[in-house]
Write a protein that holds these residues in place. Structure first.
Motif, PDB file in Angstrom:
ATOM      1  N   PRO A 250      50.985  35.741  39.714  1.00 45.28           N
ATOM      2  CA  PRO A 250      51.216  34.852  40.241  1.00 45.28           C
ATOM      3  C   PRO A 250      51.356  35.565  41.816  1.00 45.28           C
ATOM      4  CG  PRO A 250      52.419  34.366  38.862  1.00 45.28           C
ATOM      5  CD  PRO A 250      52.148  35.569  38.175  1.00 45.28           C
ATOM      6  N   ALA A 251      52.017  36.751  41.536  1.00 46.64           N
ATOM      7  CA  ALA A 251      51.886  37.880  42.730  1.00 46.64           C
ATOM      8  C   ALA A 251      50.312  38.055  43.337  1.00 46.64           C
ATOM      9  CB  ALA A 251      52.195  39.400  42.832  1.00 46.64           C
ATOM     10  N   GLU A 252      49.320  38.319  42.746  1.00 45.60           N
ATOM     11  CA  GLU A 252      47.653  38.218  42.926  1.00 45.60           C
ATOM     12  C   GLU A 252      46.675  37.299  43.109  1.00 45.60           C
ATOM     13  OE1 GLU A 252      47.255  41.515  43.658  1.00 45.60           O
ATOM     14  OE2 GLU A 252      48.514  42.446  43.156  1.00 45.60           O
ATOM     15  N   THR A 253      48.202  36.101  42.709  1.00 42.48           N
ATOM     16  CA  THR A 253      46.525  34.623  42.913  1.00 42.48           C
ATOM     17  C   THR A 253      45.958  34.469  44.154  1.00 42.48           C
ATOM     18  OG1 THR A 253      48.525  33.477  41.327  1.00 42.48           O
ATOM     19  CG2 THR A 253      46.840  32.636  41.795  1.00 42.48           C
ATOM     20  N   GLU A 254      46.407  34.497  45.344  1.00 42.52           N
ATOM     21  CA  GLU A 254      45.566  33.544  46.296  1.00 42.52           C
ATOM     22  C   GLU A 254      44.959  34.752  46.745  1.00 42.52           C
ATOM     23  OE1 GLU A 254      46.030  30.941  48.389  1.00 42.52           O
ATOM     24  OE2 GLU A 254      47.351  30.773  46.783  1.00 42.52           O
ATOM     25  N   ALA A 255      45.742  35.661  46.527  1.00 41.28           N
ATOM     26  CA  ALA A 255      43.895  37.338  47.019  1.00 41.28           C
ATOM     27  C   ALA A 255      42.949  37.169  46.567  1.00 41.28           C
ATOM     28  CB  ALA A 255      44.262  38.502  47.245  1.00 41.28           C
ATOM     29  N   SER A 256      43.074  37.052  45.119  1.00 46.66           N
ATOM     30  CA  SER A 256      42.214  37.003  43.514  1.00 46.66           C
ATOM     31  C   SER A 256      41.520  36.090  43.942  1.00 46.66           C
ATOM     32  CB  SER A 256      42.478  37.148  42.512  1.00 46.66           C
ATOM     33  OG  SER A 256      43.870  38.389  42.218  1.00 46.66           O
ATOM     34  N   ARG A 257      41.939  34.598  44.430  1.00 45.52           N
ATOM     35  CA  ARG A 257      41.045  33.320  44.282  1.00 45.52           C
ATOM     36  C   ARG A 257      39.399  33.251  44.929  1.00 45.52           C
ATOM     37  NH1 ARG A 257      45.121  30.107  45.837  1.00 45.52           N
ATOM     38  NH2 ARG A 257      45.682  29.388  44.260  1.00 45.52           N
ATOM     39  N   PRO A 258      39.122  33.841  45.436  1.00 43.03           N
ATOM     40  CA  PRO A 258      38.215  33.815  46.502  1.00 43.03           C
ATOM     41  C   PRO A 258      37.096  34.747  45.635  1.00 43.03           C
ATOM     42  CG  PRO A 258      39.827  34.372  47.714  1.00 43.03           C
ATOM     43  CD  PRO A 258      40.189  34.375  46.988  1.00 43.03           C
ATOM     44  N   VAL A 259      36.928  35.525  45.101  1.00 40.44           N
ATOM     45  CA  VAL A 259      36.418  36.366  44.211  1.00 40.44           C
ATOM     46  C   VAL A 259      36.023  35.848  42.900  1.00 40.44           C
ATOM     47  CG1 VAL A 259      37.786  38.139  43.674  1.00 40.44           C
ATOM     48  CG2 VAL A 259      35.854  38.918  44.390  1.00 40.44           C
ATOM     49  N   ALA A 261      36.139  33.082  41.687  1.00 38.14           N
ATOM     50  CA  ALA A 261      35.575  31.682  42.108  1.00 38.14           C
ATOM     51  C   ALA A 261      34.085  32.373  41.970  1.00 38.14           C
ATOM     52  CB  ALA A 261      36.067  30.958  43.418  1.00 38.14           C
ATOM     53  N   ARG A 262      33.522  32.809  42.192  1.00 39.52           N
ATOM     54  CA  ARG A 262      32.198  33.634  42.311  1.00 39.52           C
ATOM     55  C   ARG A 262      32.049  34.758  40.988  1.00 39.52           C
ATOM     56  NH1 ARG A 262      31.180  37.130  48.050  1.00 39.52           N
ATOM     57  NH2 ARG A 262      28.826  35.921  47.236  1.00 39.52           N
ATOM     58  N   ILE A 263      32.724  34.605  39.549  1.00 41.46           N
ATOM     59  CA  ILE A 263      32.309  34.962  38.256  1.00 41.46           C
ATOM     60  C   ILE A 263      30.473  34.142  38.361  1.00 41.46           C
ATOM     61  CG2 ILE A 263      32.728  34.904  36.086  1.00 41.46           C
ATOM     62  CD1 ILE A 263      35.883  35.350  37.217  1.00 41.46           C
ATOM     63  N   PRO A 264      30.762  33.317  38.172  1.00 40.39           N
ATOM     64  CA  PRO A 264      29.742  32.737  38.056  1.00 40.39           C
ATOM     65  C   PRO A 264      28.427  33.396  38.585  1.00 40.39           C
ATOM     66  CG  PRO A 264      31.064  31.061  38.047  1.00 40.39           C
ATOM     67  CD  PRO A 264      32.018  32.022  38.180  1.00 40.39           C
ATOM     68  N   GLU A 265      28.351  33.458  40.076  1.00 39.62           N
ATOM     69  CA  GLU A 265      27.604  33.136  40.858  1.00 39.62           C
ATOM     70  C   GLU A 265      27.446  34.684  40.111  1.00 39.62           C
ATOM     71  OE1 GLU A 265      26.702  34.542  45.196  1.00 39.62           O
ATOM     72  OE2 GLU A 265      28.503  33.875  44.706  1.00 39.62           O
ATOM     73  N   VAL A 266      27.787  36.150  40.486  1.00 40.63           N
ATOM     74  CA  VAL A 266      27.542  36.974  40.044  1.00 40.63           C
ATOM     75  C   VAL A 266      26.351  36.959  38.449  1.00 40.63           C
ATOM     76  CG1 VAL A 266      28.006  39.291  39.379  1.00 40.63           C
ATOM     77  CG2 VAL A 266      29.913  37.963  41.306  1.00 40.63           C
ATOM     78  N   LEU A 267      27.663  36.052  37.421  1.00 39.20           N
ATOM     79  CA  LEU A 267      27.019  35.967  36.298  1.00 39.20           C
ATOM     80  C   LEU A 267      25.293  35.729  36.130  1.00 39.20           C
ATOM     81  CD1 LEU A 267      30.236  34.919  33.865  1.00 39.20           C
ATOM     82  CD2 LEU A 267      28.810  36.726  33.729  1.00 39.20           C
ATOM     83  N   ARG A 268      25.542  34.957  37.095  1.00 35.56           N
ATOM     84  CA  ARG A 268      23.682  33.999  37.204  1.00 35.56           C
ATOM     85  C   ARG A 268      22.691  34.913  37.764  1.00 35.56           C
ATOM     86  NH1 ARG A 268      26.147  30.151  39.354  1.00 35.56           N
ATOM     87  NH2 ARG A 268      25.561  30.151  41.842  1.00 35.56           N
ATOM     88  N   TRP A 269      23.087  35.915  38.643  1.00 38.18           N
ATOM     89  CA  TRP A 269      22.808  36.570  39.491  1.00 38.18           C
ATOM     90  C   TRP A 269      22.100  38.120  37.904  1.00 38.18           C
ATOM     91  CZ3 TRP A 269      23.584  42.596  39.525  1.00 38.18           C
ATOM     92  CH2 TRP A 269      22.803  42.880  40.643  1.00 38.18           C
ATOM     93  N   ALA A 270      23.746  38.717  37.381  1.00 40.36           N
ATOM     94  CA  ALA A 270      22.952  39.265  36.283  1.00 40.36           C
ATOM     95  C   ALA A 270      22.042  39.104  35.329  1.00 40.36           C
ATOM     96  CB  ALA A 270      24.438  39.708  36.478  1.00 40.36           C
ATOM     97  N   PRO A 305      43.512  46.118  38.944  1.00 37.89           N
ATOM     98  CA  PRO A 305      44.104  46.210  39.272  1.00 37.89           C
ATOM     99  C   PRO A 305      45.153  45.430  40.286  1.00 37.89           C
ATOM    100  CG  PRO A 305      43.118  47.873  39.505  1.00 37.89           C
ATOM    101  CD  PRO A 305      42.295  46.717  38.629  1.00 37.89           C
ATOM    102  N   GLY A 306      45.216  44.128  41.200  1.00 39.33           N
ATOM    103  CA  GLY A 306      45.508  43.694  41.486  1.00 39.33           C
ATOM    104  C   GLY A 306      44.136  42.736  42.263  1.00 39.33           C
ATOM    105  N   ALA A 307      43.924  42.180  42.650  1.00 41.53           N
ATOM    106  CA  ALA A 307      43.001  41.360  43.527  1.00 41.53           C
ATOM    107  C   ALA A 307      41.520  42.090  43.381  1.00 41.53           C
ATOM    108  CB  ALA A 307      43.134  40.673  44.242  1.00 41.53           C
ATOM    109  N   PRO A 308      40.789  41.883  42.933  1.00 44.98           N
ATOM    110  CA  PRO A 308      38.566  43.293  42.831  1.00 44.98           C
ATOM    111  C   PRO A 308      38.469  42.873  44.505  1.00 44.98           C
ATOM    112  CG  PRO A 308      38.995  40.850  41.775  1.00 44.98           C
ATOM    113  CD  PRO A 308      40.305  41.158  41.761  1.00 44.98           C
ATOM    114  N   ASP A 309      38.179  43.864  44.844  1.00 42.96           N
ATOM    115  CA  ASP A 309      37.229  43.143  45.904  1.00 42.96           C
ATOM    116  C   ASP A 309      35.470  42.592  45.540  1.00 42.96           C
ATOM    117  OD1 ASP A 309      35.511  45.570  45.366  1.00 42.96           O
ATOM    118  OD2 ASP A 309      36.267  46.472  47.426  1.00 42.96           O
ATOM    119  N   LEU A 310      34.631  41.956  45.840  1.00 45.99           N
ATOM    120  CA  LEU A 310      33.507  41.544  45.348  1.00 45.99           C
ATOM    121  C   LEU A 310      32.492  42.753  44.366  1.00 45.99           C
ATOM    122  CD1 LEU A 310      31.222  39.410  44.461  1.00 45.99           C
ATOM    123  CD2 LEU A 310      30.156  39.721  46.369  1.00 45.99           C
ATOM    124  N   THR A 311      32.514  43.774  44.738  1.00 46.48           N
ATOM    125  CA  THR A 311      31.555  45.021  43.982  1.00 46.48           C
ATOM    126  C   THR A 311      32.373  45.747  43.103  1.00 46.48           C
ATOM    127  OG1 THR A 311      31.017  46.054  46.296  1.00 46.48           O
ATOM    128  CG2 THR A 311      31.154  47.696  44.553  1.00 46.48           C
TER     129      THR A 311
END
Length: 469
Positions: A250-259, A261-270, A305-311
C-alpha cells in the motif's frame, strides 16, 4: 568430434557408505551427484534425476518467523539410483518418504541425502516427500546482495537468484532443472500470499487464509517467489485476454499505478520484437524499497523494490522471454539473460523516440554514457561470456557488454535477419535451457556465409576493450 572429459566429484563419506552398502546387498544403483559442477556454484543442483513437478504445502507464522512445509517432488531418474541428494539450507527435516515408503536420510551442509528402501531404476518416475519446519534463512550472495527468505515490514519475500530458493523448499536448485509448480500457502488472516503463475483459489476461514498457486510452464527454482504481506491486489487482462495480476505494498500503490498500467503495452511491443509471450499470465510484485534491495525477473510476476520506472519494467518483462523461458544452462551463461534484457531497453528507446541502439552502443564504447571514468572502464573488466568468479556473474560487462554483442550481430546481419534471430532464439529454446555455444551456433546457422569470428573472439570472449572497426 572431440569431447571434453567431465570430472566426477569425490563422494562424500555418507555417499560412499551408501554405495558400499548397496554393493554389499546386490543393489545395482549408485548415489546421484551432490552437485552438477556449475562453474561458479559447484554444489548447486544434484545429479541422477530430473524434477518434473513440485507440490509445496507451506504455512508461515510471521510473528514467530516459523515456516512449516511439505514438499513433494515428482522426478525421473536419469541413472540407476541407490541414493540421491536434494538441496536444502537450514530448516529441520522431520520425515522423508519415497513412493510413500519411509526413507533413510542424512544432512550435510546444504545436502539432504536420501536413500530409498528400494533402488530406483533409470527412467523410473518416483515421488519423494519431505516434511520440514523451522526458521528460514536469508543468505548473502558472493556479490554481497541478500536472497532467500527475506523478512519485510509486514511479512516476507522469497527471492532465489542464484541459490536462495533452497532456504524455503528442498529441491534440485540449479537452473538446468526446470519444473512445474503448485503452491498451497497458509498465512494469518489479513495477509496475502502471492506467487508465480495463476491463483487457483484464495479462501479465508477463521484466522487463516489459504492461497493456491499453479505454474504450468517449466520454471527454474531461482525464479520461484513467494511474497507474504499486506498488498493491494489488481486483476486485469490484456487485449489478448492474458491475465495480469499485480500485488503492491500500500505504501507504493500511488507511485506504482501509472507504470504498472503500461504492462499490456510493454507486452504488446515485446511480442512484436521477441515473439509470442511464453507464459499464461503476467503481472508484478512491488514491495517497499526499504525491504527489497533489487528487482528480479521472477517468472510471470517480476519483483520490484518500490515503484519501478518504465525502463526497469521493460527490462524485467523482457526477461520473461530471455532468462525465464530460455534459461541459462549454467550461471556462466548469465549474459544470455542480462545482455538480452539490457538490449531490450535499447530497443524500447529506439522504437519510442529515444536514441537508436547504435547510438546507445556508441555512448558505451566512448564512455560518454557514464557519469564517471571508473564506471566507463568497468564494462571492459572481463568478457561477458566469462565472468571471473561467482561475485561477478551480474557485473556490468554481463549487462552492457552483453548487449553490445547483440548490436554487433545486428550490424553483421542487418535488421531483417536480426529480428528473425531474436524471435527464433526465443522460439527454438522456449521453456528450455541454452548456453553460449548454443547461441553462437544458432546465429551462425541463421546467417550462413557471415563471418562472426571477430565478434565472438573480441566482443564475447575477448579480454579488454576491443578495437573499434
Amino acid at each position: 568430434m572431440a569431447r571434453s572429459v567431465r570430472l566426477v566429484p569425490a563422494l562424500t563419506a555418507v555417499q560412499l557408505a551408501l554405495a558400499l552398502t548397496a554393493c554389499g546387498s546386490g543393489v545395482h544403483g549408485t548415489p546421484g551427484g551432490s552437485g552438477v559442477l556449475d562453474p561458479y556454484f559447484p554444489k548447486a543442483g544434484n545429479g541422477g534425476y530430473d524434477v518434473g513437478h513440485y507440490a509445496l504445502r507451506l504455512a508461515y507464522d510471521p510473528d514467530a518467523h516459523h515456516l512449516t512445509g511439505t514438499a513433494t517432488l515428482t522426478a525421473r531418474a536419469t541413472k540407476d539410483l541407490s541414493a540421491f541428494n536434494l538441496d536444502l539450507r537450514g530448516l529441520e527435516v522431520g520425515e522423508v518418504t519415497v513412493g510413500g515408503v519411509t526413507a533413510r536420510w542424512n544432512r550435510a551442509g546444504q545436502e539432504l541425502t536420501v536413500r530409498p528402501r528400494d533402488d530406483i531404476e533409470r527412467d523410473e518416475t518416483f515421488r519423494v516427500t519431505v516434511r520440514y519446519s523451522g526458521v528460514p534463512e536469508a543468505v548473502t550472495d558472493p556479490d554481497g546482495s541478500e536472497e532467500g527468505w527475506l523478512r519485510t515490514t509486514d511479512g516476507v519475500l522469497a527471492l532465489g537468484e542464484p541459490t536462495g530458493s533452497m532456504t524455503w523448499f528442498p529441491g534440485n536448485h540449479h537452473p538446468s532443472d526446470k519444473a512445474a509448480y503448485d503452491l498451497t500457502v497458509t498465512v494469518p488472516r489479513g495477509l496475502r500470499a502471492v506467487s508465480n503463475g495463476e491463483l487457483l483459489s484464495e479462501r479465508t476461514a477463521g484466522d487463516r487464509t489459504v492461497a493456491r498457486w499453479h505454474t504450468t510452464e517449466p520454471m527454474a527454482s531461482y525464479l520461484a517467489t513467494l511474497a507474504i504481506g499486506d498488498f493491494d491486489i489488481s486483476r486485469s487482462r490484456t487485449g489478448d485476454g492474458l491475465p495480469v495480476y499485480t500485488a503492491v505494498d500500500p505504501a507504493e500503490t500511488e507511485a506504482s499505478r501509472p507504470v504498472l498500467a503500461r504492462i499490456p503495452e510493454v507486452l504488446r511491443w515485446a511480442e512484436r520484437r521477441f515473439g509470442p509471450y511464453p507464459f499464461s499470465s503476467s503481472g508484478a510484485i512491488v514491495d517497499r524499497a526499504a525491504d527489497v534491495g533489487y528487482a528480479l525477473e521472477t517468472q510471470t510476476r517480476p519483483v520490484f523494490p518500490g515503484a519501478p520506472d518504465l525502463t526497469l519494467l521493460v527490462h524485467e518483462l523482457a526477461h520473461q522471454w530471455y532468462g525465464d523461458s530460455v534459461t541459462p544452462e549454467s550461471w556462466r551463461d548469465m549474459w544470455l539473460n542480462e545482455g538480452f534484457a539490457t538490449y531490450a531497453e535499447w530497443l524500447w528507446e529506439e522504437d519510442h523516440g529515444g536514441p537508436s541502439a547504435q547510438e546507445t552502443f556508441d555512448g558505451l564504447y566512448s564512455g560518454d554514457a557514464f557519469d564517471t571514468e571508473e564506471a566507463g572502464e568497468a564494462i571492459w573488466e572481463f568478457p561477458p561470456a566469462q565472468p571471473p568468479d561467482a561475485a561477478r556473474v551480474s557485473a556490468p560487462p554481463v549487462y552492457g557488454r552483453g548487449a553490445m554483442v547483440l548490436q554487433k550481430v545486428r550490424q553483421a546481419v542487418g535488421d531483417e535477419r536480426f529480428w528473425r534471430i531474436l524471435r527464433g532464439w526465443a522460439d527454438e529454446y522456449r521453456h528450455g535451457n541454452a548456453d553460449t555455444a548454443d547461441f553462437t551456433a544458432y546465429v551462425e546457422e541463421q546467417a550462413p556465409g557471415t563471418d562472426f569470428e571477430e565478434i565472438w573472439e573480441e566482443w564475447l570472449y575477448g579480454e579488454g576493450k576491443p578495437e573499434r572497426p
